[in-house]
Design a protein around this motif. Structure first.
Motif, PDB file in Angstrom:
ATOM      1  N   VAL A  91      -5.249  -1.909  -9.354  1.00  0.00           N
ATOM      2  CA  VAL A  91      -5.579  -1.143  -8.153  1.00  0.00           C
ATOM      3  C   VAL A  91      -4.812  -1.743  -6.983  1.00  0.00           C
ATOM      4  N   PRO A  92      -3.953  -0.970  -6.302  1.00  0.00           N
ATOM      5  CA  PRO A  92      -3.178  -1.533  -5.191  1.00  0.00           C
ATOM      6  C   PRO A  92      -4.055  -1.788  -3.966  1.00  0.00           C
ATOM      7  N   GLU A  93      -3.715  -2.819  -3.248  1.00  0.00           N
ATOM      8  CA  GLU A  93      -4.417  -3.106  -2.005  1.00  0.00           C
ATOM      9  C   GLU A  93      -3.727  -2.335  -0.881  1.00  0.00           C
ATOM     10  N   ILE A  94      -4.535  -1.716  -0.057  1.00  0.00           N
ATOM     11  CA  ILE A  94      -4.010  -0.827   0.980  1.00  0.00           C
ATOM     12  C   ILE A  94      -4.438  -1.351   2.342  1.00  0.00           C
ATOM     13  N   ASP A  95      -3.519  -1.279   3.295  1.00  0.00           N
ATOM     14  CA  ASP A  95      -3.856  -1.667   4.660  1.00  0.00           C
ATOM     15  C   ASP A  95      -3.622  -0.477   5.589  1.00  0.00           C
ATOM     16  N   GLN A  96      -3.777  -0.707   6.870  1.00  0.00           N
ATOM     17  CA  GLN A  96      -3.653   0.385   7.839  1.00  0.00           C
ATOM     18  C   GLN A  96      -2.273   1.023   7.793  1.00  0.00           C
ATOM     19  N   ARG A  97      -1.220   0.197   7.634  1.00  0.00           N
ATOM     20  CA  ARG A  97       0.141   0.757   7.637  1.00  0.00           C
ATOM     21  C   ARG A  97       0.340   1.705   6.458  1.00  0.00           C
ATOM     22  N   ALA A  98      -0.194   1.323   5.303  1.00  0.00           N
ATOM     23  CA  ALA A  98      -0.046   2.194   4.126  1.00  0.00           C
ATOM     24  C   ALA A  98      -0.784   3.510   4.337  1.00  0.00           C
ATOM     25  N   VAL A  99      -1.956   3.430   4.944  1.00  0.00           N
ATOM     26  CA  VAL A  99      -2.719   4.646   5.205  1.00  0.00           C
ATOM     27  C   VAL A  99      -1.961   5.543   6.179  1.00  0.00           C
ATOM     28  N   GLU A 100      -1.451   4.937   7.251  1.00  0.00           N
ATOM     29  CA  GLU A 100      -0.699   5.726   8.232  1.00  0.00           C
ATOM     30  C   GLU A 100       0.509   6.389   7.581  1.00  0.00           C
ATOM     31  N   ALA A 101       1.223   5.646   6.725  1.00  0.00           N
ATOM     32  CA  ALA A 101       2.398   6.218   6.086  1.00  0.00           C
ATOM     33  C   ALA A 101       2.026   7.405   5.210  1.00  0.00           C
ATOM     34  N   LEU A 102       0.891   7.312   4.473  1.00  0.00           N
ATOM     35  CA  LEU A 102       0.436   8.442   3.653  1.00  0.00           C
ATOM     36  C   LEU A 102       0.081   9.646   4.528  1.00  0.00           C
ATOM     37  N   LEU A 103      -0.604   9.370   5.637  1.00  0.00           N
ATOM     38  CA  LEU A 103      -0.995  10.469   6.519  1.00  0.00           C
ATOM     39  C   LEU A 103       0.214  11.149   7.133  1.00  0.00           C
ATOM     40  N   TRP A 104       1.209  10.364   7.540  1.00  0.00           N
ATOM     41  CA  TRP A 104       2.391  10.963   8.166  1.00  0.00           C
ATOM     42  C   TRP A 104       3.129  11.862   7.169  1.00  0.00           C
ATOM     43  N   THR A 105       2.974  11.549   5.877  1.00  0.00           N
ATOM     44  CA  THR A 105       3.598  12.396   4.858  1.00  0.00           C
ATOM     45  C   THR A 105       2.737  13.610   4.542  1.00  0.00           C
ATOM     46  N   ALA A 106       1.400  13.380   4.498  1.00  0.00           N
ATOM     47  CA  ALA A 106       0.502  14.421   4.005  1.00  0.00           C
ATOM     48  C   ALA A 106      -0.003  15.375   5.086  1.00  0.00           C
ATOM     49  N   LEU A 107      -0.291  14.878   6.276  1.00  0.00           N
ATOM     50  CA  LEU A 107      -0.951  15.716   7.289  1.00  0.00           C
ATOM     51  C   LEU A 107      -0.151  16.938   7.723  1.00  0.00           C
TER      52      LEU A 107
END
Length: 928
Positions: free
Chosen positions: A10-26
């Motif tokens: 299971v990968p560990e996720i931080d705020q930057r990873a979340v932001e990067a996913l959102l910038w791609t998905a939103l």
């Protein structure tokens, strides 16, 4: 029993990873506000934050802001509960609030379909850190090698600066990613992948001395340290792993100093004990002897470049000097601690190495030299001057050593007795200006001794000084005898071949006035030694020196006694006379009026200008006009009289007040310049009190009782040229005697230094050369023994202006059986790959054939030529002579000084060029 399929980590996720996913998905969310992510949200990471993104479907540049809520759940029920709570807390379907649920649940298939329908992408999103990194760099594609280094993506995400990564283009390469990472993580480089700021050994070694950078490297995780080390080794070379190993041990600030000390492995004093001591200093690590040698070479190359910066001046010179001294002081301490002082005695970087080389030079100096001892002294001098700190810390000691070796060479030249009869005085003053005055210049400098106060060196200088002084005394005695005979009969109409001081205007200045009225600068008290120094400084390329006779400067004989009120008035009026400024001004104007030229003469009180102006407006106006202009400069004579003469006897253009400004004004108006003395001087070298004598009139002459025999150090002068004492005086010929209390220097005597009147003619261009005159190259006016390549002094003289034009000779076509011409060293150098690589960094550099021609000319001249000769060599290749010799040499240095090593440099205050032929061959990998 069926074996369970292993679950992916299971990968560990931080705020930057979340932001990067959102910038791609939103941008493609279509109103959905739930994001499901496979992963574990890092402990301590913020549960709520705000992010902004540019909407793809909005107007260009429109930015939308989101409030992001993050929750980690380990089961499907937990995910459902988190979503329900979010809806309850944020009713109304606001799309500004987004819930991100991270989960490590082993199976999310039971998740309700309506919940999946609310999630962006209707599925559990996976975190691809490389894809996130790619997006953070604004790239479309990513180098496959980045995926093969799992630690790299995590490091790049963790190290991203607050303002984000700079865009790198369409493809994120490994090198671009690594350059950005080493800059962000440890402060190395500039983070931009560009050739303009290379990431090389110098950058790495400089970084090792920065505050904080090495400590940041040591704090990294082992996998990241290893990855950075591997990449830096590929980019920088073998220096990287050794240096970074030292940094990891907390010894980064000592890394360069250790590289200097490691030279003990390769020096002439290298021993097995030295190798063990060096190994103990470095400790454990990849420190094989061959690696240490390579490391030492890299450190020395960087130090050489820093030393070049420090000696070149400019805004970075002070910083470079500080860095160099800090490293070398550390190296000295380390060498002492390890007992390596003896092994590093001949170091080319440590100050102790310079002192060792200087003492070795002292052992080669002898009062009775021969060609063998001179050769040994020259080799030792080369070692002294090639020490990397020579110009930075010890320029005066190097100059002093050069003077000692020059005197040793002079002592090997054949002893010359003056001819008897007519012409003896003329021969003597020309020999003094052209040869013996240069020895005076070296003697004056050597008298001061070694500023380092090394008793062995000082004693060697004393011995060579006494031997040369004895030879000069012999010449002065001969001259005094010849002068006494000549003075009885010589007149203005019958000078017995000599140029008299009253004839300088007629024979030197008047021919120049037919082309362009000259500026006549009378330097009161300028001796031949001073004239040679000023002549070197004022030579090509700024001024063209000329003379009525080919191959030598003009030299006149002063009036007697050689004092200002006699000889200066005689020179400026064009006739034997005595008097002060009024007589000089009136006589100067009258002389030129007879020759149909207006003229004006300025003295010391006339020179200062008003506020904001160095020169008086009257002088500036006169130089801009069409009349002859004369200016008397009293700086040298005043300094002697008031005890301000430097013990070294040095006089530069800048140290003679108003000289630089007057020369610039003359050049700006296209005027030729006559630089002339009224008499010379001797410096105070007396070790005893004044000589007791009758009828003393001045420090160096007296009116003795009738029929008194002169002493051993005196000569009796009588005749029509003696303008004091009723035509009969007694003068001192020996330099180290005086009649009056001590001053800085004296004149009025009968020594060559006092009676010789140097005349230097400077033309703004060869176009103003009078008919029948010749251009003088630096090689022509410098005695062969002054430079170690003196045997070839005339080989590369600047070309003379052609008096007639001849058609070019036709080239004979080669016969088929002709043997090919062997390549010269210059041709071999410019055909190497090393030269081609250097050429890439020199925009609009000189042509290869010009560079080759200069190298070959320097080789022919044993490595040293004047700037004028270098320009002539470049022109001989078939092109035009360089417009600016200094710029041309600077371009050559950038081409030939590989890795900062001093293959080519300037010596003698920038007047001459020196090529280290051995180092040239080594750096370019060529043979003779």
């Amino acid at each position: 029993m069926t074996q369970a399929t292993p679950q992916p980590a299971v990968p560990e996720i931080d705020q930057r990873a979340v932001e990067a996913l959102l910038w791609t998905a939103l941008p493609h969310a279509k109103g959905h506000r739930l994001v499901l992510v496979h992963g574990r949200y890092r402990d301590g990471a913020p549960g709520e934050f705000t992010t902004r993104l540019v909407k793809d479907t909005a107007a260009d540049g429109e930015v939308e802001q989101y409030r992001v809520h993050v929750s980690h759940q380990s089961s499907v029920l937990g995910i459902v509960d988190a979503w329900q709570n979010h809806l309850a807390q944020h009713p109304g379907g606001s799309r500004g609030d987004v819930l991100v649920v991270t989960t490590d649940a082993p199976d999310t298939r039971p998740m309700p379909l309506d919940l999946r329908g609310q999630a962006i992408g209707r599925s559990l999103l996976a975190v691809d850190r490389v894809e996130i990194v790619k997006q953070r760099f604004g790239a479309i594609d990513v180098d496959a090698r980045i995926r093969r280094q799992p630690w790299l993506a995590d490091a790049l995400l963790a190290a991203e600066p607050p303002g984000g990564w700079l865009p790198v283009g369409s493809v994120l390469t490994l090198d671009a990613a690594m350059r950005a990472l080493v800059h962000a993580r440890i402060g190395l480089g500039d983070g931009v992948s560009t050739d303009a700021v290379p990431l090389d050994a110098e950058a790495l070694l400089t970084w090792s001395r920065t505050p904080g950078g090495p400590a940041r490297f040591a704090e990294l995780q082992p996998e990241e340290r290893a990855g950075l080390t591997d990449w830096l080794e590929r980019v920088v070379g073998d220096v990287a792993p050794l240096l970074l190993a030292l940094v990891q041990e907390g010894r980064g600030s000592d890394a360069m100093a250790l590289g200097v000390v490691a030279a003990a492995l390769t020096g002439p004093q290298a021993t097995a004990e030295a190798a063990l001591a060096v190994g103990a200093l470095f400790g454990s690590g990849p420190f094989r002897p061959d690696v240490l040698r390579h490391y030492t070479r890299a450190v020395e190359g960087v130090l050489a470049r820093w030393i070049t910066q420090a000696t070149a001046g400019g805004p970075r010179s002070t910083e470079a000097r500080t860095r160099v001294l800090e490293v070398l002081e550390q190296a000295d301490r380390l060498a002492d601690r390890a007992g390596l002082r003896e092994s590093l005695a001949d170091s080319g970087f440590l100050p102790s190495g310079f002192r060792t080389r200087l003492r070795a030079l002292a052992t080669t100096l002898t009062p009775r030299p021969d060609q063998k001892t001179v050769k040994a002294a020259e080799a030792a001098l080369n070692q002294v001057s090639s020490h990397h700190l020579a110009n930075l810390l010890f320029p005066e000691q190097v100059q002093l050593a050069e003077m000692a070796v020059r005197l040793q060479r002079w002592l090997t030249t054949p002893k010359t007795d003056l001819p008897s009869g007519a012409g003896a005085v003329n021969a003597a003053v020309h020999a003094h200006l052209g040869d013996w005055g240069w020895a005076d210049r070296a003697l004056n400098r050597l008298w001061a001794g070694d500023g380092a106060m090394d008793p062995h060196v000082n004693e060697a200088y004393r011995v060579i000084h006494e031997a040369a002084r004895a030879r000069r005394d012999h010449l002065d005695r001969q001259f005094a005898t010849a002068l006494a005979t000549w003075t009885q009969h010589a007149t203005t109409t019958q000078p017995e071949g000599a140029l008299l001081v009253e004839d300088v205007l007629q024979h030197i200045a008047a021919p120049l006035a037919t082309q362009r009225p000259p500026l006549i600068l009378l330097l009161d008290g300028m001796s031949s030694a001073v004239a040679t120094q000023l002549g070197e400084e004022l030579g090509a390329p700024r001024w063209t020196e000329a003379a009525p006779e080919a191959g030598r400067r003009a030299a006149a004989v002063a009036a007697i006694p050689s004092i200002t009120t006699v000889s200066r008035a005689t020179l400026l009026t064009g006739g034997l006379t005595t008097g002060g400024q009024n007589i000089e001004k009136d006589g100067f104007v009258a002389f030129w009026r007879k020759r149909r030229h207006e003229a004006v003469l300025f003295h010391k009180a006339d020179l200062p200008g008003p506020a904001g102006h160095r020169l008086a407006p009257e002088i500036v106006t006169a130089i801009a006009g069409d009349g002859v202009v004369g200016v008397v400069l009293n700086t040298i004579d005043d300094a002697l009289d008031h005890g301000q003469e430097s013990s070294k006897g040095d006089w530069t253009v800048g140290s003679v007040r108003y000289l630089s400004e007057l020369l610039d004004a003359a050049r700006g108006q296209g005027r030729p310049v006559v630089l002339v003395a009224d008499h010379g001087h001797v410096l105070d070298r007396t070790t005893q009190g004044p000589l007791p004598a009758h009828g003393v009139e001045s420090a160096r002459w007296r009116i003795g009782p009738p029929n008194e025999e002169p002493g051993d150090d005196e000569v009796h002068l009588a005749g029509p040229r003696v303008l004091e004492g009723g035509g009969s005086i007694t003068t001192l010929w020996r330099e180290d005697q005086r009649y009056t209390p001590r001053k800085a220097g004296y004149h009025g005597g009968a020594s060559l230094a006092e009676m010789t009147v140097p005349v230097l003619v400077l033309l703004p261009s060869a176009e103003t050369l009078p008919p029948g005159w010749s251009v003088l190259s630096p090689e022509a006016v410098t005695p062969p023994w002054w430079h170690h390549d003196g045997s070839r002094a005339g080989a590369a003289a600047a070309p003379q202006p052609a008096t007639t034009s001849r058609p070019a000779a036709k080239k004979t076509p080669p016969r088929p059986d002709d043997a090919p011409t062997p390549l010269t060293l210059g041709a071999k150098v410019v055909d190497t790959g090393v030269y081609a690589a250097q050429k890439q960094f020199v925009r609009k550099g000189p042509e290869k054939k010009a560079v080759a021609a200069v190298i070959d000319a320097l080789v022919t001249a044993d490595g040293t030529l004047s700037l004028a000769a270098v320009s002539a060599a470049a022109a001989s290749s078939g092109g035009r002579a360089p417009r600016n010799a200094e710029f041309f040499v600077a371009a050559l240095q950038r081409l030939l000084n590989v890795e900062g090593y001093p293959v080519l440099g300037l010596i003698d205050a920038g007047a001459r060029v020196r090529l280290d032929i051995t180092l040239l061959k080594d750096q370019f990998g060529v043979k003779a």
